[in-house]
Enzyme design. Structure first.
Site, PDB file in Angstrom:
ATOM      1  CB  CYS A 117      -0.941   0.019   1.198  1.00 42.91           C
ATOM      2  SG  CYS A 117      -2.050  -1.387   1.214  1.00 42.91           S
ATOM      3  CG  HIS A 257      -3.444   3.360   2.055  1.00 44.12           C
ATOM      4  ND1 HIS A 257      -3.857   2.984   0.797  1.00 44.12           N
ATOM      5  CD2 HIS A 257      -3.498   2.249   2.827  1.00 44.12           C
ATOM      6  CE1 HIS A 257      -4.143   1.689   0.815  1.00 44.12           C
ATOM      7  NE2 HIS A 257      -3.934   1.229   2.028  1.00 44.12           N
ATOM      8  CG  ASN A 287      -6.676  -0.983   0.975  1.00 42.21           C
ATOM      9  OD1 ASN A 287      -5.966  -0.503   0.098  1.00 42.21           O
ATOM     10  ND2 ASN A 287      -6.190  -1.466   2.109  1.00 42.21           N
TER      11      ASN A 287
END
Ligand code: UT7
Length: 330
Positions: A117, A257, A287
């Protein structure tokens, strides 16, 4: 550190998410969960899922073409393509080489970055160093993922969280006052097992047993990742600002994020920042790992939430563990 010799600037952005949308209500039909649980625990309503014939390089190539169009550059103008991904089409070759071929960027060097990520922030740091050293001029940084392919769709604790997508940024040297002021990175391999795909690598190559045990799918200790995510991102923001010679008061907008709205709310509380200064699109995409920040940045610019002259901070946290923050004058 302030650098008056010039900075790496964003010339153009583009993103792509696959057409197919998977709602929480549809996931209710797949595992024992509910829209209410997913939305209240994560802030996610839906995510986009790649079509059967789409892999990460296909999503990346669309985002790449869009970023090139915005930058008014041709694929042949590119010197370097970096793809940040945890879900490359294949272990070998690099996804970036596939993108290079797909978009016809025959003059570009191409490689991948594996920082999950945090991949886009790690990529920014690499691209910035290459550009400032004058090694490469036109650099295309892409965050692209198809987590739908590494998710165990029988595991309700992870299958609700992730989505597919890609975001791309064209980066160039600029002499103006805008661009990247500082990127701060961190890593802690002691947390490696908190978020991992156990099989399919050199530690545990694919065999019948590994497949039967679903070890090629993502496994996550969500509660433990959750505990360190907000504090890790808060520290990264403060360190990046400090190195750039700014404070939180100077910041106009933060793009975190997009993993869980509760992690972002906790970040807002820790730093005591105004919620309207923080971008959220988690409800629509879930996500998307390395794609989450470039998709969010692209939307924030298109929605005029990020405007010329703004001081913007991008911040991430993910598997590795890895984290990072980038301070940018837009
Ligand atoms: O990009 C970085 C990568 N990852 C992350 O950022 C994820 C970080 N972690 C999280 O976002 C959260 O930990 C989750 C959303 C994954 C889970 O939320 P939580 O509030 O930490 O839930 P939990 O794991 O503590 O589980 C609470 C309960 C459990 O039941 P019991 O043991 O209390 O009876 C779970 O079995 O919720 C249950 N549960 C579910 N229930 C309905 C877990 N997943 C689900 C589900 N639907 N999908």
């Amino acid at each position: 550190m302030q650098n008056n010799l010039g900075r790496t600037e964003f010339k153009g952005l583009g993103f792509y998410v696959p057409e197919k949308v998977l709602t929480n209500f549809e996931i209710e039909q797949m595992v024992d969960t509910s829209d209410e649980w997913i939305y209240t625990r994560t802030g996610i309503k839906q995510r986009h899922i790649a079509a059967a014939d789409q892999a990460t390089s296909d999503l990346a190539a669309v985002a790449a073409r869009r970023a090139l169009e915005k930058s008014r550059l041709l694929p042949t103008d590119l010197d370097l393509i970096i793809v940040a991904t945890a879900t490359p089409d294949t272990q070998m070759p690099a996804c970036a080489c596939l993108v290079q071929q797909k978009i016809g960027a025959k003059n570009a060097v191409a490689f991948d970055i594996a920082a999950a990520c945090s991949g886009f922030i790690y990529g920014l740091s690499v691209a910035d160093a290459y550009i400032k050293s004058k090694a490469y001029q036109n650099v295309l940084l892409i965050g692209a993922e198809t987590f739908s392919r590494i998710i165990n769709w029988h595991d309700r604790s992870t299958c609700i969280l992730f989505g597919d997508g890609a975001g791309a940024a064209l980066l160039q040297y600029g002499n103006g006052s805008s661009g990247i002021f500082n990127t701060f990175l961190g890593a802690d391999g002691a947390g490696a097992e908190l978020l991992t795909i156990p099989a399919g690598g050199s530690r545990l190559p694919a065999d019948r047993e590994s497949v039967e045990k679903s070890l090629h799918f993502l496994q996550m200790n969500g509660r433990e990742v959750y505990k360190v995510a907000a504090s890790g991102m808060a520290k990264a923001i403060l360190s990046a600002l400090d190195h750039a010679g700014f404070t939180l008061e100077d910041v106009d907008f933060i793009i975190p994020h997009q993993a869980n709205v509760r992690i972002i709310e906790s970040l807002i509380q820790k730093l005591k920042i105004a919620p309207e200064k923080v971008f959220l699109n988690l409800a629509r995409y879930g996500n998307t790992s390395a794609a989450s920040i470039p998709i969010a940045l692209c939307e924030a610019v298109e929605d005029h939430k990020v405007n010329k002259g703004n001081l913007v901070v991008l911040v991430s946290f993910g598997a590795g563990l890895t984290w990072g923050a980038s301070v940018i004058r837009w």
